[in-house]
Write a protein that holds these residues in place. Structure first.
Motif, short mmCIF file in Angstrom:
data_model
loop_
_atom_site.label_atom_id
_atom_site.label_comp_id
_atom_site.label_asym_id
_atom_site.label_seq_id
_atom_site.Cartn_x
_atom_site.Cartn_y
_atom_site.Cartn_z
N ALA A 1 19.17 5.12 13.50
CA ALA A 1 18.52 5.29 12.19
C ALA A 1 19.54 5.13 11.08
O ALA A 1 19.89 6.10 10.40
N PRO A 2 20.02 3.90 10.87
CA PRO A 2 21.11 3.69 9.93
C PRO A 2 20.79 4.12 8.50
O PRO A 2 21.69 4.48 7.75
N GLY A 3 19.50 4.07 8.15
CA GLY A 3 19.15 4.40 6.76
C GLY A 3 19.12 5.89 6.49
O GLY A 3 19.17 6.33 5.34
N GLU B 1 0.82 -1.21 0.00
CA GLU B 1 0.00 0.00 0.00
C GLU B 1 0.85 1.27 0.00
O GLU B 1 0.37 2.35 -0.32
N THR B 2 2.15 1.14 0.34
CA THR B 2 3.02 2.32 0.37
C THR B 2 3.77 2.49 -0.94
O THR B 2 3.51 3.42 -1.70
N VAL B 3 4.73 1.58 -1.21
CA VAL B 3 5.51 1.58 -2.45
C VAL B 3 5.76 0.10 -2.79
O VAL B 3 5.43 -0.78 -2.00
N TYR B 4 6.34 -0.16 -3.96
CA TYR B 4 6.69 -1.54 -4.31
C TYR B 4 7.89 -2.01 -3.49
O TYR B 4 8.80 -1.22 -3.20
N GLY B 5 7.89 -3.30 -3.11
CA GLY B 5 8.99 -3.87 -2.34
C GLY B 5 9.75 -4.91 -3.15
O GLY B 5 9.20 -5.55 -4.05
N LEU B 6 11.04 -5.06 -2.83
CA LEU B 6 11.91 -6.04 -3.49
C LEU B 6 12.18 -7.16 -2.49
O LEU B 6 12.98 -7.00 -1.57
N ALA C 1 12.19 -7.01 2.66
CA ALA C 1 12.02 -6.20 1.45
C ALA C 1 12.28 -4.73 1.70
O ALA C 1 11.63 -4.12 2.54
N PRO C 2 13.23 -4.17 0.97
CA PRO C 2 13.34 -2.72 0.89
C PRO C 2 12.45 -2.24 -0.25
O PRO C 2 11.84 -3.07 -0.94
N SER C 3 12.36 -0.94 -0.46
CA SER C 3 11.67 -0.42 -1.63
C SER C 3 12.39 -0.92 -2.88
O SER C 3 13.61 -1.11 -2.87
N ASP D 1 25.23 -1.96 5.43
CA ASP D 1 24.96 -1.50 6.80
C ASP D 1 23.58 -0.85 6.93
O ASP D 1 23.27 -0.25 7.95
N ASN D 2 22.74 -0.98 5.89
CA ASN D 2 21.39 -0.43 5.95
C ASN D 2 20.38 -1.59 6.04
O ASN D 2 20.15 -2.27 5.06
N PRO D 3 19.80 -1.82 7.22
CA PRO D 3 18.97 -3.01 7.45
C PRO D 3 17.65 -2.99 6.69
O PRO D 3 17.20 -1.95 6.22
N LEU D 4 17.04 -4.17 6.58
CA LEU D 4 15.80 -4.34 5.82
C LEU D 4 14.60 -4.53 6.75
O LEU D 4 14.75 -4.99 7.88
N ILE D 5 13.42 -4.23 6.22
CA ILE D 5 12.18 -4.48 6.95
C ILE D 5 11.74 -5.92 6.70
O ILE D 5 11.79 -6.41 5.57
N MET D 6 11.29 -6.59 7.76
CA MET D 6 10.76 -7.93 7.64
C MET D 6 9.24 -7.82 7.56
O MET D 6 8.60 -7.27 8.47
N GLY E 1 21.98 -2.48 -5.18
CA GLY E 1 23.19 -1.69 -4.94
C GLY E 1 23.10 -1.03 -3.58
O GLY E 1 23.52 0.12 -3.40
N ARG E 2 22.55 -1.75 -2.60
CA ARG E 2 22.33 -1.15 -1.28
C ARG E 2 23.50 -1.45 -0.36
O ARG E 2 23.99 -2.57 -0.31
N PRO E 3 23.96 -0.43 0.40
CA PRO E 3 25.04 -0.67 1.36
C PRO E 3 24.63 -1.71 2.40
O PRO E 3 23.48 -1.70 2.87
N LEU F 1 11.54 7.42 13.46
CA LEU F 1 12.76 7.40 12.66
C LEU F 1 12.50 7.87 11.23
O LEU F 1 13.37 8.45 10.59
N ARG F 2 11.31 7.57 10.72
CA ARG F 2 10.96 8.02 9.36
C ARG F 2 9.49 8.38 9.35
O ARG F 2 8.65 7.54 9.64
N PRO F 3 9.14 9.63 9.05
CA PRO F 3 7.72 9.99 8.99
C PRO F 3 7.11 9.38 7.72
O PRO F 3 7.77 9.30 6.70
N GLU G 1 6.88 5.81 1.69
CA GLU G 1 7.22 4.61 2.46
C GLU G 1 6.63 4.69 3.86
O GLU G 1 6.37 5.77 4.39
N SER G 2 6.52 3.50 4.47
CA SER G 2 5.88 3.40 5.79
C SER G 2 6.56 4.28 6.84
O SER G 2 7.75 4.57 6.77
N THR G 3 5.76 4.69 7.80
CA THR G 3 6.27 5.34 9.01
C THR G 3 7.13 4.33 9.76
O THR G 3 6.72 3.18 9.92
#
Ligand code: TXA
Ligand code: MG
Length: 341
Positions: free
Chosen positions: A229-231, A36-41, A142-144, A63-68, A59-61, A195-197, A181-183
């Motif tokens: 907030a590593p991202g 419902e927010t954006v497409y996920g990979l 999945a990240p965006s 040290d930037n964690p993913l959402i489960m 091409g994601r670093p 961490l992210r509005p 993207e999600s809050t």
């Protein structure tokens, strides 16, 4: 890699197609899916090798964690520590466009969480996402579904621009609902920290959690607490073209007129109400001035399209920092190379 694009209507889901995608997840492959927010990979969150492919495809670093992503809240305790009181509170928002950061359990692979002791968990509210997670039978990391540094995709065409040839399947479910993207809210301490509005706005969070911390970096000020907030240290969503954000004010029209004198061929991203002041210019309409919902859902598409034109600069009108406007401005401040107040 051969990428299969499968069109699925969210209103009449073809379960055979979801099944093909779910099998790919089970086999350790990559599937792009709408939320419902954006497409996920997505890949199986419990398969390290599969998750590694996500970082490579984007091409994601590391040290930037993913959402489960889970299909419902019941399994959350398999992966994260949460007490009853907190569980009752987060239930109010679930399913929906919000991600909770909690202390992680051992079963969650370190690659998902970038070696942190916390994990971000989200239960999306999208029939295709939910069907995919359920049929796969595993949580989906999945990240965006954009290349790192590009805006998050809100339509399958934008996914294909970035991900064709890099993933096994793209589930094309049409437009997303929110476009931001999600809050993300950190619940690991007594007072929750935003961490992210995103689509769930601070007022709503306060209604449920009481007091919350909103760090200055949410408003593009101050320093990012990288441990928490590593991202946020990465400069997301920046067009290649010079992009000037004109913060909202009564004098915005005069300010824009002054700025455009310095450029040969500016592209203006402005409110419907303001187009009458700029008749001879290249224009993209962000939406009606007070319709933040419309502005949010179009925002990333506009940024992508704006970057493809022949213009030498993008000039964007900002909205006020309230409600969903906070989330819109958070993305716009990151996207812009210059901010005029
Ligand atoms: O709406 C969304 O959240 C989309 C859809 C696909 O669910 N996903 C998304 O993922 O935006 P991504 O990876 O682009 O953004 C996730 C954000 C990143 O800023 C990341 O640093 C943060 O969440 N994050 C993930 N795990 C975290 C953790 N354990 N602690 C703090 N931040 C975390
Ligand atoms: Mg992203």
């Amino acid at each position: 890699m051969k990428t299969k694009i499968l069109k699925v209507s969210p209103f009449d889901i073809d379960l055979n197609k979801i099944n093909i995608a779910a099998d790919i997840i089970k086999l350790g492959g990559l599937v792009v899916f709408p939320t419902e927010t954006v497409y996920g990979l997505g890949a199986s969150a419990l398969n390290k090798d599969a998750v590694r492919k996500i970082f490579a495809a984007k091409g994601r670093p590391a040290d930037n964690p993913l959402i489960m992503h889970l299909d419902n809240l019941e399994r959350i305790e398999d992966f994260a520590y949460i007490n009853k009181e907190l569980f009752e509170k987060i239930k109010i928002f679930v399913p929906g466009p919000i991600t909770f950061v909690l202390k992680k359990k051992k079963i969650v692979p370190d690659i998902v969480t970038a070696n942190k002791d916390t994990v971000a968990v989200r239960v999306p509210a999208h029939p295709i996402a939910n069907a995919l997670i359920e049929m796969a039978g595993v949580p989906i990391a999945a990240p965006s579904a954009n290349l790192s540094g590009k805006p998050s995709p809100t339509i399958a065409e934008h996914v294909a621009e970035d991900m064709f040839g890099r993933v096994d399947v793209i589930l094309d479910g049409g437009n997303v609902d929110f476009g931001l993207e999600s809050t993300v809210i950190d619940l690991t301490e007594e007072i929750p920290t935003l961490l992210r509005p995103g689509p769930i706005v601070p007022e709503k969070l306060k209604e449920v959690f009481g007091k919350i911390n909103i760090p200055d970096f949410v408003f593009g000020k101050g320093k990012v607490d990288v441990a928490k907030a590593p991202g946020m240290k990465y400069r997301h969503y920046a067009p290649d073209k010079k992009t000037i954000l004109v913060e909202y004010s009564q004098e915005r029209i005069e300010k824009i007129k002054e700025i455009i004198r310095n450029y040969k061929s500016p592209l203006l991203v402005i409110f419907e109400e303001d187009k009458k002041y700029f008749e001879n210019y290249d224009i993209m309409i962000s939406g009606k001035k007070d319709d933040y919902f419309e502005i949010a859902v179009k925002l990333f598409s506009i940024l992508r399209n704006a970057d493809k034109t022949h213009n030498d600069v993008i000039i964007i009108e900002g909205v006020e920092d309230n409600g969903l406007g906070i989330s819109i401005m958070n993305r716009l401040r990151k996207a812009s190379s210059e901010i005029r107040r």
